[in-house]
Design an enzyme around this catalytic site. Sequence first.
Site, PDB file in Angstrom:
ATOM      1  N   PRO A  97       9.746  31.220  14.282  1.00 37.68           N
ATOM      2  CA  PRO A  97       8.814  32.287  13.894  1.00 37.68           C
ATOM      3  C   PRO A  97       9.346  33.719  13.994  1.00 37.68           C
ATOM      4  O   PRO A  97       8.877  34.532  14.793  1.00 37.68           O
ATOM      5  CB  PRO A  97       7.638  32.064  14.841  1.00 37.68           C
ATOM      6  CG  PRO A  97       8.263  31.460  16.061  1.00 37.68           C
ATOM      7  CD  PRO A  97       9.380  30.599  15.549  1.00 37.68           C
ATOM      8  N   CYS A  98      10.290  34.058  13.119  1.00 39.10           N
ATOM      9  CA  CYS A  98      10.811  35.420  13.080  1.00 39.10           C
ATOM     10  C   CYS A  98       9.733  36.407  12.639  1.00 39.10           C
ATOM     11  O   CYS A  98       9.839  37.600  12.920  1.00 39.10           O
ATOM     12  CB  CYS A  98      12.033  35.496  12.168  1.00 39.10           C
ATOM     13  SG  CYS A  98      11.753  34.940  10.484  1.00 39.10           S
ATOM     14  N   HIS A  99       8.671  35.913  12.005  1.00 41.43           N
ATOM     15  CA  HIS A  99       7.579  36.787  11.573  1.00 41.43           C
ATOM     16  C   HIS A  99       6.793  37.344  12.756  1.00 41.43           C
ATOM     17  O   HIS A  99       6.039  38.300  12.598  1.00 41.43           O
ATOM     18  CB  HIS A  99       6.638  36.033  10.616  1.00 41.43           C
ATOM     19  CG  HIS A  99       6.008  34.819  11.220  1.00 41.43           C
ATOM     20  ND1 HIS A  99       6.650  33.589  11.238  1.00 41.43           N
ATOM     21  CD2 HIS A  99       4.825  34.632  11.845  1.00 41.43           C
ATOM     22  CE1 HIS A  99       5.865  32.708  11.829  1.00 41.43           C
ATOM     23  NE2 HIS A  99       4.755  33.311  12.220  1.00 41.43           N
TER      24      HIS A  99
END
Length: 167
Positions: free
Chosen positions: A127-129
């Site tokens: 989850p780089c978001h």
Amino acid sequence: MPTPSPLFVLHVATPLGTMQLSSTESHLFKACFLETGPETDSPAPSDCLRQAATQLNEYFAGQRQTFEVPLYPQGTPFQQQVWQALQRIPAGQTDHYLALAKRMGNAGAVRAVGVANGANPWMILVPCHRVVGAQGQLVGYAGGLWRKQWLLQHEAKMSGTYQMGLF
């Protein structure tokens, strides 16, 4: 690291557009949004692809917050360390580059953390978001900031941390 072989491909329709998943027989190589181009699936998708597609569908249905798909490690040791740190950010929460760099023991590596975050090959699954600017602002997302905002709001609703004023 070279592209693994053989590589299987599967496309998954999501509320944010088509995602293209690529894998070996046993490990997910890449998960990204497909903006244009052919949407040809492998004739017999790997079990890994089917597992990733199922888990993505569960995520978008609000039934999953973490992923359990084996990933194909294709980055530097530092990148892999950043990607592991990203997986520890809970759904419904955000973090910022400096905090990640500090937790990794190197506050001076803020830009390197940002570069590694941007090189993440497994959108949503890693989850780089969930990484935002130091003041909480939306910054950088290879899938587009509109997708990042949607994902953060979706996760906030799933985890019960949704606020009307979020972004």
